[in-house]
Motif scaffolding. Structure first.
Motif, mmCIF file in Angstrom:
data_model
loop_
_atom_site.group_PDB
_atom_site.id
_atom_site.type_symbol
_atom_site.label_atom_id
_atom_site.label_comp_id
_atom_site.label_asym_id
_atom_site.label_seq_id
_atom_site.Cartn_x
_atom_site.Cartn_y
_atom_site.Cartn_z
ATOM 1 N N ARG A 45 0.783 -1.190 0.010
ATOM 2 C CA ARG A 45 0.054 -0.061 -0.138
ATOM 3 C C ARG A 45 0.784 1.313 -0.067
ATOM 4 N N LEU A 46 0.375 2.199 -0.807
ATOM 5 C CA LEU A 46 1.362 3.497 -0.747
ATOM 6 C C LEU A 46 0.525 4.252 0.074
ATOM 7 N N VAL A 47 1.131 4.571 1.411
ATOM 8 C CA VAL A 47 0.852 5.501 2.353
ATOM 9 C C VAL A 47 2.071 5.828 3.192
ATOM 10 N N PRO A 48 2.092 6.984 3.620
ATOM 11 C CA PRO A 48 3.467 7.496 3.963
ATOM 12 C C PRO A 48 4.132 6.671 5.149
ATOM 13 N N ARG A 49 3.414 5.845 6.035
ATOM 14 C CA ARG A 49 4.226 5.168 6.931
ATOM 15 C C ARG A 49 4.873 4.074 6.435
ATOM 16 N N LYS A 50 4.635 3.856 5.075
ATOM 17 C CA LYS A 50 5.525 2.599 4.589
ATOM 18 C C LYS A 50 6.959 2.847 4.334
ATOM 19 N N GLY A 51 7.262 4.314 4.247
ATOM 20 C CA GLY A 51 8.520 4.772 4.120
ATOM 21 C C GLY A 51 9.237 4.696 2.625
ATOM 22 N N VAL A 52 8.328 4.590 1.435
ATOM 23 C CA VAL A 52 8.822 4.365 0.307
ATOM 24 C C VAL A 52 9.576 5.883 -0.163
ATOM 25 N N ASP A 53 9.360 7.030 0.617
ATOM 26 C CA ASP A 53 9.882 8.116 0.360
ATOM 27 C C ASP A 53 11.728 7.859 0.953
ATOM 28 N N ASP A 54 11.700 7.219 1.808
ATOM 29 C CA ASP A 54 13.100 6.937 2.417
ATOM 30 C C ASP A 54 13.917 6.027 1.188
ATOM 31 N N VAL A 55 12.963 4.995 0.837
ATOM 32 C CA VAL A 55 13.960 4.291 -0.279
ATOM 33 C C VAL A 55 14.123 5.212 -1.619
ATOM 34 N N ILE A 56 13.446 6.063 -1.894
ATOM 35 C CA ILE A 56 13.611 6.849 -3.086
ATOM 36 C C ILE A 56 14.790 7.403 -2.642
ATOM 37 N N ARG A 57 15.051 8.122 -1.315
ATOM 38 C CA ARG A 57 16.220 8.997 -1.156
ATOM 39 C C ARG A 57 17.389 8.240 -1.197
ATOM 40 N N ALA A 58 17.223 6.854 -0.837
ATOM 41 C CA ALA A 58 18.544 5.948 -0.400
ATOM 42 C C ALA A 58 19.248 5.778 -1.961
ATOM 43 N N LEU A 59 18.469 6.051 -2.970
ATOM 44 C CA LEU A 59 18.898 5.820 -4.162
ATOM 45 C C LEU A 59 20.203 6.666 -4.740
ATOM 46 N N GLN A 60 20.404 7.711 -3.729
ATOM 47 C CA GLN A 60 21.435 8.896 -3.991
ATOM 48 C C GLN A 60 22.743 8.059 -3.567
ATOM 49 N N TRP A 61 22.802 6.924 -3.064
ATOM 50 C CA TRP A 61 23.870 6.476 -2.551
ATOM 51 C C TRP A 61 24.159 5.157 -3.347
ATOM 52 N N LEU A 62 23.158 4.910 -4.399
ATOM 53 C CA LEU A 62 23.102 3.614 -5.265
ATOM 54 C C LEU A 62 22.940 3.942 -6.640
ATOM 55 N N PRO A 63 24.083 4.027 -7.261
ATOM 56 C CA PRO A 63 24.370 4.252 -8.694
ATOM 57 C C PRO A 63 23.971 3.040 -9.471
ATOM 58 N N HIS A 64 23.541 3.317 -10.667
ATOM 59 C CA HIS A 64 23.163 2.113 -11.469
ATOM 60 C C HIS A 64 22.144 1.154 -10.994
ATOM 61 N N THR A 65 21.189 1.629 -10.231
ATOM 62 C CA THR A 65 20.075 1.000 -9.484
ATOM 63 C C THR A 65 18.859 1.772 -9.648
ATOM 64 N N GLU A 66 17.748 0.938 -10.215
ATOM 65 C CA GLU A 66 16.483 1.549 -10.305
ATOM 66 C C GLU A 66 15.382 1.041 -9.226
ATOM 67 N N LEU A 67 14.639 1.603 -8.891
ATOM 68 C CA LEU A 67 13.488 1.280 -8.142
ATOM 69 C C LEU A 67 12.209 1.335 -8.609
ATOM 70 N N VAL A 68 11.668 -0.006 -8.542
ATOM 71 C CA VAL A 68 10.315 -0.293 -9.002
ATOM 72 C C VAL A 68 9.269 -0.296 -7.760
ATOM 73 N N VAL A 69 8.308 0.625 -7.769
ATOM 74 C CA VAL A 69 7.226 0.794 -6.777
ATOM 75 C C VAL A 69 5.989 0.351 -7.427
ATOM 76 N N ALA A 70 5.528 -0.896 -6.659
ATOM 77 C CA ALA A 70 3.983 -1.486 -7.078
ATOM 78 C C ALA A 70 3.354 -1.249 -5.792
ATOM 79 N N GLY A 71 1.858 -1.093 -6.190
ATOM 80 C CA GLY A 71 1.097 -0.486 -5.216
ATOM 81 C C GLY A 71 0.174 0.894 -5.663
ATOM 82 N N GLY A 72 -0.791 1.179 -4.884
ATOM 83 C CA GLY A 72 -1.446 2.521 -5.196
ATOM 84 C C GLY A 72 -2.611 2.010 -6.155
ATOM 85 N N ALA A 73 -2.972 3.191 -6.802
ATOM 86 C CA ALA A 73 -4.196 3.311 -7.710
ATOM 87 C C ALA A 73 -3.697 2.520 -8.917
#
Length: 403
Positions: free
Chosen positions: A219-247
């Motif tokens: 589920r895409l709600v703030p408490r799930k912390g997806v925003d923090d995973v997105i921010r962590a990509l700054q330390w992870l070159p050559h890495t994609e994040l796939v986000v499943a959930g929500g509408a």
């Protein structure tokens, strides 16, 4: 045994992905099916939220769903349902006078309110699974907590009055202790995973070459912390994040949480490496998980967390926040990693060497799949739950104090 499962807002027949449809729906459906497979006769009582629903629906062998008339026959937000629980309880009582269960098992606190109202006059023993405790939600969400104001008091009352609390993890027992509830009132039985659906062998969704892939799903709600995973990509070159959930995918532009997450991705310069799939069909999830190098579940808090079990069962390493039930399920540096919550830098630093080490990831995947099969298969969870029911039927539960 005759078993009544009460799940007032989370129907086992509901489509997943809405704000109030998630892990509890999966849990109730899977537990009911597994109990039926063990030979128990199971009725799941859930509130009617559409006028066209049949009174009874056969869901699996020896398992039926009973749609209870309590309040309007339309979808009502979970936090607005408390006023209908007395009617729900009265309807249960009338039903149980005709079909008396050996034990009633309430799922979520409002189900407990209705279940005790029906069961106490009939002398039916009651087990309670909270799935989430209001004290934890209030601690982390503060003024954003939309729970009814009576929730904390009602949960404390239920914890004192039901015959047995079936907690899903040791962290929940500790939280109950902080509420003044003796640990002897609880039995820990974890949530389970469908090991026939989620397994390491099977189709893998195609993915672009040249990049590591992280998957966040739920589920895409703030408490799930997806925003923090997105921010962590700054330390992870050559890495994609796939986000499943929500509408659904064709309505993602209307999803407020997706819009917020996209803004964050743009602000930290990783937007081209974040892809939103929208809500995905559950049948697609195993292949999607197997396409990832690592599945990440990084909520602020999590009562149990079923995504880590599903990823482990698929043979994929899992990186989680060190909270709630995930402290029990994820063995640190064996099946995955546990990282302090709400720290994108710590998450990035933990993921970087893991993504760079395919042999370590493979070892974690094998260990996770083995742990999932041995400890969390629904057949085992149903057997453990049935043992609690048998104790209650035999009068071994804690004496109820009615006030």
């Amino acid at each position: 045994m005759r078993v009544a499962l009460v799940s007032e807002h989370a129907s086992p027949l509901a489509a997943l992905g809405s704000a109030d449809a998630g892990g509890q729906n999966v849990h109730v459906a899977a537990l009911a099916t597994a109990l039926g497979a063990l030979g128990h006769e199971v009725t799941v009582h859930t509130r009617r939220d559409r006028p066209d629903l049949a009174a009874h629906v056969e869901m699996a062998p020896r398992v039926r769903v009973h749609h209870v008339d309590a309040g309007p026959a339309l979808a009502v937000p979970k936090d607005d349902l408390l006023g209908h629980m007395l009617a729900f309880g009265d309807a249960l009582g009338a039903y149980w006078e005709q079909w008396r269960p050996d034990v009633a098992h309430a799922h979520f606190w409002m189900s407990g309110v209705a279940t005790l109202r029906a069961a106490v006059p009939l002398g039916i023993p009651v087990a309670q699974t909270f799935h989430a405790l209001g004290t934890v939600k209030r601690r982390f969400q503060g003024l954003s907590d939309t729970s009814p104001r009576h929730r904390l008091g009602e949960e404390a009352r239920l914890a004192r009055e039901v015959d047995r609390i079936i907690a899903t993890c040791t962290d929940e027992v500790a939280e109950l202790c902080r509420m003044g509830i003796a640990p002897t009132r609880s039995t820990v039985v974890p949530c389970g995973v469908d090991t026939e659906t989620f397994h390491a062998d099977g189709a893998v969704e195609p993915r672009p070459s040249g990049r590591h892939r992280l998957l966040s799903i739920g589920r895409l709600v703030p408490r799930k912390g997806v925003d923090d995973v997105i921010r962590a990509l700054q330390w992870l070159p050559h890495t994609e994040l796939v986000v499943a959930g929500g509408a659904p995918e064709d309505r993602l532009d209307e999803d407020a949480e997706v819009q917020r997450l996209r803004r964050i991705a743009a602000d930290v310069g990783v937007e081209p490496r974040v892809r939103f799939l929208g809500g995905v069909d559950r049948a697609r999830v195993p292949a999607l998980m197997r396409s990832a190098d690592v599945v990440v579940a990084y909520p602020w808090y999590e009562p149990f967390g079923m995504v880590p079990l599903e990823a482990m069962s698929c043979g994929v390493p899992i990186v989680v926040s060190d909270v709630g039930g995930m402290r029990d399920t994820v063995r640190h540096d064996v099946t995955g990693l546990r990282v302090a919550a709400r720290s994108p830098a710590a998450l990035g630093r933990a993921l970087l060497p893991l993504l760079a080490d395919p042999e370590r990831r493979a070892q974690m995947g094998v260990a996770g799949a083995h742990r999932a099969r041995q400890r969390y298969a629904w057949s085992r969870v149903a057997d453990l739950t049935g043992n609690v029911y048998a104790q209650l039927r035999a009068g071994a539960g804690v004496e109820r104090k009615v006030v």
